[in-house]
Design a protein around this motif. Structure first.
Motif, PDB file in Angstrom:
ATOM      1  N   ASN A   1      59.761  52.851  57.110  1.00  7.33           N
ATOM      2  CA  ASN A   1      60.980  53.144  57.836  1.00  7.33           C
ATOM      3  C   ASN A   1      61.256  54.643  57.768  1.00  7.33           C
ATOM      4  OD1 ASN A   1      63.194  52.590  59.400  1.00  7.33           O
ATOM      5  ND2 ASN A   1      64.443  51.793  57.725  1.00  7.33           N
ATOM      6  N   TRP A   2      62.205  55.085  58.562  1.00  6.55           N
ATOM      7  CA  TRP A   2      62.489  56.510  58.612  1.00  6.55           C
ATOM      8  C   TRP A   2      63.255  56.931  57.367  1.00  6.55           C
ATOM      9  CZ3 TRP A   2      60.003  59.514  61.684  1.00  6.55           C
ATOM     10  CH2 TRP A   2      60.331  60.877  61.681  1.00  6.55           C
ATOM     11  N   SER A   3      62.784  58.000  56.773  1.00 12.28           N
ATOM     12  CA  SER A   3      63.411  58.536  55.569  1.00 12.28           C
ATOM     13  C   SER A   3      63.037  60.013  55.483  1.00 12.28           C
ATOM     14  CB  SER A   3      62.949  57.750  54.342  1.00 12.28           C
ATOM     15  OG  SER A   3      63.622  58.185  53.182  1.00 12.28           O
ATOM     16  N   ALA A   4      63.069  60.576  54.262  1.00 10.08           N
ATOM     17  CA  ALA A   4      62.747  61.990  54.098  1.00 10.08           C
ATOM     18  C   ALA A   4      61.317  62.280  54.496  1.00 10.08           C
ATOM     19  CB  ALA A   4      62.990  62.405  52.651  1.00 10.08           C
ATOM     20  N   GLY A   5      61.064  63.561  54.840  1.00 12.53           N
ATOM     21  CA  GLY A   5      59.768  63.994  55.318  1.00 12.53           C
ATOM     22  C   GLY A   5      58.705  63.976  54.257  1.00 12.53           C
ATOM     23  N   PRO A   6      57.509  64.458  54.572  1.00  7.80           N
ATOM     24  CA  PRO A   6      57.202  65.297  55.729  1.00  7.80           C
ATOM     25  C   PRO A   6      57.031  64.509  57.017  1.00  7.80           C
ATOM     26  CG  PRO A   6      55.228  64.955  54.440  1.00  7.80           C
ATOM     27  CD  PRO A   6      56.340  64.291  53.690  1.00  7.80           C
ATOM     28  N   TYR A   7      57.212  65.219  58.123  1.00  7.81           N
ATOM     29  CA  TYR A   7      57.090  64.623  59.430  1.00  7.81           C
ATOM     30  C   TYR A   7      55.996  65.320  60.228  1.00  7.81           C
ATOM     31  CZ  TYR A   7      61.939  63.347  58.243  1.00  7.81           C
ATOM     32  OH  TYR A   7      63.078  62.904  57.611  1.00  7.81           O
ATOM     33  N   ASP A   8      55.412  64.596  61.142  1.00 11.09           N
ATOM     34  CA  ASP A   8      54.551  65.182  62.162  1.00 11.09           C
ATOM     35  C   ASP A   8      55.374  65.275  63.439  1.00 11.09           C
ATOM     36  OD1 ASP A   8      51.954  63.134  60.838  1.00 11.09           O
ATOM     37  OD2 ASP A   8      52.249  65.278  60.492  1.00 11.09           O
ATOM     38  N   TRP A   9      55.177  66.379  64.182  1.00 15.34           N
ATOM     39  CA  TRP A   9      56.016  66.639  65.356  1.00 15.34           C
ATOM     40  C   TRP A   9      55.182  66.787  66.617  1.00 15.34           C
ATOM     41  CZ3 TRP A   9      61.238  66.510  64.936  1.00 15.34           C
ATOM     42  CH2 TRP A   9      61.801  66.673  63.679  1.00 15.34           C
ATOM     43  N   GLY A  10      55.779  66.369  67.734  1.00 14.87           N
ATOM     44  CA  GLY A  10      55.227  66.693  69.025  1.00 14.87           C
ATOM     45  C   GLY A  10      55.719  68.053  69.480  1.00 14.87           C
ATOM     46  N   GLN A  11      55.284  68.445  70.684  1.00 10.97           N
ATOM     47  CA  GLN A  11      55.616  69.776  71.177  1.00 10.97           C
ATOM     48  C   GLN A  11      56.956  69.812  71.893  1.00 10.97           C
ATOM     49  OE1 GLN A  11      53.785  67.646  72.798  1.00 10.97           O
ATOM     50  NE2 GLN A  11      54.494  67.765  74.917  1.00 10.97           N
ATOM     51  N   GLY A  12      57.510  68.661  72.220  1.00 13.63           N
ATOM     52  CA  GLY A  12      58.807  68.575  72.868  1.00 13.63           C
ATOM     53  C   GLY A  12      58.712  68.450  74.373  1.00 13.63           C
ATOM     54  N   THR A  13      59.731  67.839  74.954  1.00 14.53           N
ATOM     55  CA  THR A  13      59.833  67.720  76.403  1.00 14.53           C
ATOM     56  C   THR A  13      61.287  67.967  76.799  1.00 14.53           C
ATOM     57  OG1 THR A  13      59.332  66.305  78.325  1.00 14.53           O
ATOM     58  CG2 THR A  13      60.197  65.196  76.380  1.00 14.53           C
ATOM     59  N   GLN A  14      61.474  68.748  77.841  1.00 10.03           N
ATOM     60  CA  GLN A  14      62.819  69.147  78.258  1.00 10.03           C
ATOM     61  C   GLN A  14      63.480  68.042  79.082  1.00 10.03           C
ATOM     62  OE1 GLN A  14      64.614  72.206  77.718  1.00 10.03           O
ATOM     63  NE2 GLN A  14      66.274  70.997  78.618  1.00 10.03           N
ATOM     64  N   VAL A  15      64.716  67.739  78.721  1.00  7.03           N
ATOM     65  CA  VAL A  15      65.554  66.840  79.512  1.00  7.03           C
ATOM     66  C   VAL A  15      66.786  67.621  79.941  1.00  7.03           C
ATOM     67  CG1 VAL A  15      66.998  64.783  79.466  1.00  7.03           C
ATOM     68  CG2 VAL A  15      64.740  64.744  78.394  1.00  7.03           C
ATOM     69  N   THR A  16      67.036  67.665  81.238  1.00  2.07           N
ATOM     70  CA  THR A  16      68.194  68.366  81.771  1.00  2.07           C
ATOM     71  C   THR A  16      68.998  67.406  82.630  1.00  2.07           C
ATOM     72  OG1 THR A  16      66.965  70.454  81.818  1.00  2.07           O
ATOM     73  CG2 THR A  16      68.993  70.341  83.111  1.00  2.07           C
ATOM     74  N   VAL A  17      70.279  67.278  82.295  1.00  2.00           N
ATOM     75  CA  VAL A  17      71.163  66.376  83.025  1.00  2.00           C
ATOM     76  C   VAL A  17      72.193  67.220  83.756  1.00  2.00           C
ATOM     77  CG1 VAL A  17      72.688  64.390  82.894  1.00  2.00           C
ATOM     78  CG2 VAL A  17      70.812  64.646  81.241  1.00  2.00           C
ATOM     79  N   SER A  18      72.199  67.142  85.054  1.00  2.00           N
ATOM     80  CA  SER A  18      73.139  67.929  85.859  1.00  2.00           C
ATOM     81  C   SER A  18      74.403  67.119  86.137  1.00  2.00           C
ATOM     82  CB  SER A  18      72.484  68.341  87.169  1.00  2.00           C
ATOM     83  OG  SER A  18      72.170  67.197  87.942  1.00  2.00           O
ATOM     84  N   SER A  19      75.508  67.848  86.230  1.00  2.00           N
ATOM     85  CA  SER A  19      76.805  67.169  86.444  1.00  2.00           C
ATOM     86  C   SER A  19      77.108  67.027  87.921  1.00  2.00           C
ATOM     87  CB  SER A  19      77.915  67.949  85.756  1.00  2.00           C
ATOM     88  OG  SER A  19      77.929  69.272  86.234  1.00  2.00           O
TER      89      SER A  19
END
Length: 121
Positions: free
Chosen positions: A103-121
Motif C-alpha cells: 500500500n502507499w506509504s513512505a518512499g522511496p518512490y519511482d516517478w514518471g515524467q509528468g503530463t500537463q492537464v489544463t482546465v479552462s473556465s
C-alpha cells in the motif's frame, strides 16, 4: 526500480473529463502500490489518489473525492486516473508514482515524467 510513462493529459473545458494512463515497465508491477500526484505552479506536489497493489485499497484527496477514480490493470502494467467534472483548479502537471510494497506509504518512490492537464473556465 520501475519505469513509468504517463499519457492522456491535455486541454479540457471545465466540467469535462480526461483519463490519464501510466504504463510501467521494469520490475513486477503487481508488487507496487501506485499513486497520482499533481503540482500546480508555485504549489507543492500533492498526492491526488493512490491504490494498493491488489487494487483493494484506494485513497483520494478531499479536493477530488467523488470526481476522480484511480484504477489499475496489473495484466497490462497500467494504472489509470479517470477525472470527471474537472475544474480550473485541477490544472497542474500530473505525475504517476510507484512504491514497492502493498500500500502507499513512505518512499522511496519511482516517478514518471509528468503530463500537463489544463482546465479552462
Amino acid at each position: 526500480q520501475v519505469q513509468l510513462v504517463e499519457s492522456g493529459g491535455g486541454l479540457v473545458q471545465a466540467g469535462g473529463s480526461l483519463r490519464l494512463s501510466c504504463a510501467a515497465s521494469g520490475r513486477t508491477f503487481g508488487n507496487y502500490a501506485m499513486a497520482w500526484f499533481r503540482q500546480a505552479p508555485a504549489k507543492e506536489r500533492e498526492r491526488v489518489a493512490s491504490i494498493s497493489w491488489s487494487g483493494g485499497i484506494t485513497y483520494y484527496a478531499d479536493s477530488v473525492k467523488g470526481r476522480f477514480t484511480i484504477s489499475r490493470e496489473n495484466a497490462k502494467n497500467t494504472v489509470y486516473l479517470q477525472m470527471n467534472s474537472l475544474k480550473p483548479e485541477d490544472t497542474a502537471v500530473y505525475y504517476c508514482a510507484g512504491r514497492y510494497g502493498y500500500n502507499w506509504s513512505a518512499g522511496p518512490y519511482d516517478w514518471g515524467q509528468g503530463t500537463q492537464v489544463t482546465v479552462s473556465s
